[in-house]
Design a protein around this motif. Sequence first.
Motif, PDB file in Angstrom:
ATOM      1  N   GLU A  59      26.901 -39.637 -38.291  1.00  0.00           N
ATOM      2  CA  GLU A  59      27.082 -38.955 -40.158  1.00  0.00           C
ATOM      3  C   GLU A  59      27.882 -37.333 -39.462  1.00  0.00           C
ATOM      4  O   GLU A  59      28.848 -37.143 -40.347  1.00  0.00           O
ATOM      5  N   THR A  60      27.384 -36.977 -38.263  1.00  0.00           N
ATOM      6  CA  THR A  60      28.427 -35.912 -38.001  1.00  0.00           C
ATOM      7  C   THR A  60      29.992 -36.111 -37.321  1.00  0.00           C
ATOM      8  O   THR A  60      30.248 -34.990 -36.853  1.00  0.00           O
ATOM      9  N   ALA A  61      30.515 -37.107 -37.400  1.00  0.00           N
ATOM     10  CA  ALA A  61      31.348 -37.416 -36.200  1.00  0.00           C
ATOM     11  C   ALA A  61      32.823 -36.392 -37.488  1.00  0.00           C
ATOM     12  O   ALA A  61      33.721 -35.834 -37.058  1.00  0.00           O
ATOM     13  N   THR A  62      32.542 -36.975 -38.583  1.00  0.00           N
ATOM     14  CA  THR A  62      33.873 -36.132 -39.665  1.00  0.00           C
ATOM     15  C   THR A  62      33.608 -34.831 -39.447  1.00  0.00           C
ATOM     16  O   THR A  62      35.347 -34.127 -39.450  1.00  0.00           O
ATOM     17  N   PRO A  63      32.729 -34.344 -39.441  1.00  0.00           N
ATOM     18  CA  PRO A  63      32.614 -32.574 -39.674  1.00  0.00           C
ATOM     19  C   PRO A  63      33.149 -32.040 -38.652  1.00  0.00           C
ATOM     20  O   PRO A  63      33.797 -31.352 -37.911  1.00  0.00           O
ATOM     21  N   GLU A  64      32.665 -32.582 -36.719  1.00  0.00           N
ATOM     22  CA  GLU A  64      33.145 -32.574 -36.345  1.00  0.00           C
ATOM     23  C   GLU A  64      34.988 -32.292 -35.803  1.00  0.00           C
ATOM     24  O   GLU A  64      35.211 -31.495 -35.144  1.00  0.00           O
ATOM     25  N   LEU A  65      35.192 -33.474 -36.248  1.00  0.00           N
ATOM     26  CA  LEU A  65      36.680 -33.622 -36.404  1.00  0.00           C
ATOM     27  C   LEU A  65      37.361 -31.857 -37.031  1.00  0.00           C
ATOM     28  O   LEU A  65      38.448 -31.517 -36.454  1.00  0.00           O
ATOM     29  N   ALA A  66      36.850 -31.379 -37.812  1.00  0.00           N
ATOM     30  CA  ALA A  66      37.439 -30.880 -38.827  1.00  0.00           C
ATOM     31  C   ALA A  66      37.106 -29.097 -38.095  1.00  0.00           C
ATOM     32  O   ALA A  66      37.975 -28.281 -37.859  1.00  0.00           O
ATOM     33  N   MET A  67      36.092 -29.344 -37.827  1.00  0.00           N
ATOM     34  CA  MET A  67      35.446 -28.003 -36.154  1.00  0.00           C
ATOM     35  C   MET A  67      36.015 -27.833 -35.022  1.00  0.00           C
ATOM     36  O   MET A  67      36.415 -26.900 -34.964  1.00  0.00           O
ATOM     37  N   ALA A  68      36.645 -28.992 -34.935  1.00  0.00           N
ATOM     38  CA  ALA A  68      37.685 -28.991 -33.372  1.00  0.00           C
ATOM     39  C   ALA A  68      38.788 -28.388 -33.831  1.00  0.00           C
ATOM     40  O   ALA A  68      38.975 -26.932 -33.095  1.00  0.00           O
ATOM     41  N   TYR A  69      39.420 -28.840 -34.568  1.00  0.00           N
ATOM     42  CA  TYR A  69      40.333 -28.902 -34.991  1.00  0.00           C
ATOM     43  C   TYR A  69      40.528 -27.608 -35.361  1.00  0.00           C
ATOM     44  O   TYR A  69      41.706 -26.200 -35.112  1.00  0.00           O
ATOM     45  N   ALA A  70      40.170 -26.883 -36.176  1.00  0.00           N
ATOM     46  CA  ALA A  70      40.353 -24.895 -36.520  1.00  0.00           C
ATOM     47  C   ALA A  70      39.595 -24.566 -35.520  1.00  0.00           C
ATOM     48  O   ALA A  70      40.203 -23.286 -35.206  1.00  0.00           O
ATOM     49  N   ARG A  71      38.484 -24.640 -34.837  1.00  0.00           N
ATOM     50  CA  ARG A  71      38.898 -23.573 -33.185  1.00  0.00           C
ATOM     51  C   ARG A  71      39.754 -23.803 -32.846  1.00  0.00           C
ATOM     52  O   ARG A  71      39.833 -22.709 -31.709  1.00  0.00           O
ATOM     53  N   LEU A  72      40.282 -24.713 -32.217  1.00  0.00           N
ATOM     54  CA  LEU A  72      41.503 -24.772 -31.286  1.00  0.00           C
ATOM     55  C   LEU A  72      42.771 -24.462 -32.008  1.00  0.00           C
ATOM     56  O   LEU A  72      43.188 -22.813 -31.477  1.00  0.00           O
ATOM     57  N   LYS A  73      42.950 -24.260 -33.358  1.00  0.00           N
ATOM     58  CA  LYS A  73      43.943 -23.356 -34.171  1.00  0.00           C
ATOM     59  C   LYS A  73      43.676 -22.409 -34.163  1.00  0.00           C
ATOM     60  O   LYS A  73      44.335 -21.415 -34.081  1.00  0.00           O
TER      61      LYS A  73
END
Length: 219
Positions: free
Chosen positions: A102-116
């Motif tokens: 369940e948390t995979a998709t939210p983590e994708l977005a958080m990871a992208y935003a964090r590095l950006k």
Amino acid sequence: MVIDWTELRAELAVWRRQARHLPIWWRDDDAVSATAALERLIGLSDELQVPLHLAIIPVMADSSLADLLKKQPRVVPMVHGWAHQNHAPEGKKKAEFGHPRETATPELAMAYARLKDLLAFENDMFFVPPWNRIDASVVSALPAAGYAGVSTFTPRNAACPMPGLVQINTHLDPIYWRGGGGGPCGSIDIRAGCPVAGPPGRANGCDGTAWDTDPSPGS
């Protein structure tokens, strides 16, 4: 350890005789901060004039890495999972995004935003799943999370696994993990990436010859 490059040199000699072009795509994984080893790696990239695609763990990445990369236009940041944690079911090979959860998709977005945000990086970014394992459901969620591409290991099945997403894999790992790290055991065979027997390109599943200098073993 004595490293035997005989087969690699022989294979490259065949390519030279046939006047064939060998694209090299270089990826290094698990970056989190500025280190002397990373600076040496970047120096090698500059010396060879080969871009270094650096897979960064978003949760662990710090400001020292951001400061270093601001001065390195030849380094291309990539998103290396979220926290590099193993979520594989018991008895399965290690993977952070290799199975539906369940948390995979939210983590994708958080990871992208964090590095950006940390790197102030304006270009599109690729997703590199830890241990090079990724479930099809995660792949399908990548474009919506902002990713332009995905990179794993071994020849890809398709240049674009889905609309809006490019795949560029690594094929060769020069680290002999089963021997405790260091150089390769025996020799590195470039044919693992793009065999001489057939024409280069998608016809034989080749997306160039890509090197992965991942500093941690993938098991």
